[in-house]
Write an enzyme that holds these catalytic residues in place. Structure first.
Site: not given
Length: 317
Positions: A246-247, A183
């Protein structure tokens, strides 16, 4: 309980468990940084979060003695080196792998690396949708605990679950770990769409087709398709493809906008190419992962990646 790795996620796990009155040992490799954390009760990687008194910040592995479970929360690409250097010094306790990534060198999952380094150690993996900041602030979160041992799994589930952090158990180690790793690659792609302002429809298409890609590869590697529908696959995908927290998404967003890459560990970078190589080995097409990998290593521009995806032959869903 002991947590190896004092990054944002490892620290968040320490905070949420200590907030329930548990004693947690948090290990970091930088002795000076751990000394400062012990004095200030703050970790710069989790701004605004106070470390409860129950968190012991240490830099020596001897402080881990007696731990009932070890949670390894170092970056995925450092797992093998860490276990080679320190595996023999770890106390005899189950090891829970918390990083989400496929090893770039050997294309192995985290538990496969650990099994090779520590063949006698019981293993599990913790994955699923959870931002470190939200977990540390006590916001409700649910994660997947994967363990193939029918006795150990429920025991770890009970040990590692707290009131605001609920763990769901699976014995599908492959599916759970691949969901968490793959993901990240799709999140980079969705970030690119956001950065390039290609629209919400394009992002929805990438998420959907990306999920199909994740499932194809996971099943080819021995996972159950239904595992990917759970927290560790679809749940984590939904979280990371829709938030700049999210990085991976943030990196993609910067690339799409033509901006400088953000700092910090971005697990999807190494995983993108590793996933492509695993797919090629199994005869599984991964067009989105291939596009992401090619943009990351500058083989393609973003417009070239978009053209490659849009010009693929039409097919049934």
């Amino acid at each position: 309980m002991a947590i190896l790795g004092a990054g944002a996620f490892g620290t968040a796990l320490a905070v949420v468990h200590a907030a329930e009155g548990r004693r947690v040992t948090l290990w970091g490799r930088d002795a000076e940084a751990m000394r400062v954390m012990a004095e200030t009760r703050r970790n710069p990687r989790l701004p605004g979060i106070d470390l409860p008194e129950g968190v012991d910040c240490v830099a020596g592995l001897d402080a881990l003695a007696g731990a009932r479970a070890l949670l390894l929360a170092v970056p995925a690409q450092r797992t093998e080196d860490f276990l080679r250097a320190h595996g023999s010094a770890l106390p005899p306790a189950p090891l829970v792998l918390c990083a989400k990534g496929i090893d770039a060198r050997g294309h192995r999952l985290q538990t496969e690396i650990a099994a090779a380094a520590l063949p006698a150690t019981p293993l599990a993996a913790l994955t699923g949708p959870g931002f470190a900041d939200e977990i540390a602030r006590g916001l409700p979160s649910a994660l997947t605990l994967a363990c193939a041992d029918p006795a150990l799994g429920p025991a770890l589930q009970e040990t590692l679950s707290v009131r605001r952090l609920r763990l769901y158990l699976t014995d599908d180690m492959v599916g759970a770990q691949l969901g968490g790793a793959l993901k990240n690659v799709i999140a980079i792609a969705c970030g690119m769409v956001e950065g390039a302002r290609l629209g919400h429809s394009a992002r929805a298409a990438l998420m959907t087709r990306g999920f199909a890609e994740m499932t194809r590869l996971a099943v080819a590697l021995g996972a159950r398709a239904e595992t990917l529908v759970g927290l560790c696959g679809l749940g984590d995908l939904s979280l990371t493809c829709n938030s700049a927290q999210s990085r991976n998404f943030a990196l993609g967003q910067a690339l799409g906008a033509g901006a400088a890459r953000p700092g910090g560990t971005v697990e999807g970078v190494a995983t993108a190419r590793a996933a492509c190589q695993l797919g090629a080995r199994r005869g599984v097409e991964l067009p989105i992962a291939e596009a992401v990998a090619n943009v990351l290593d500058a083989s393609w521009t973003l417009p070239q990646a978009m053209d490659a995806l849009l010009s693929r032959p039409l097919r049934e869903e």
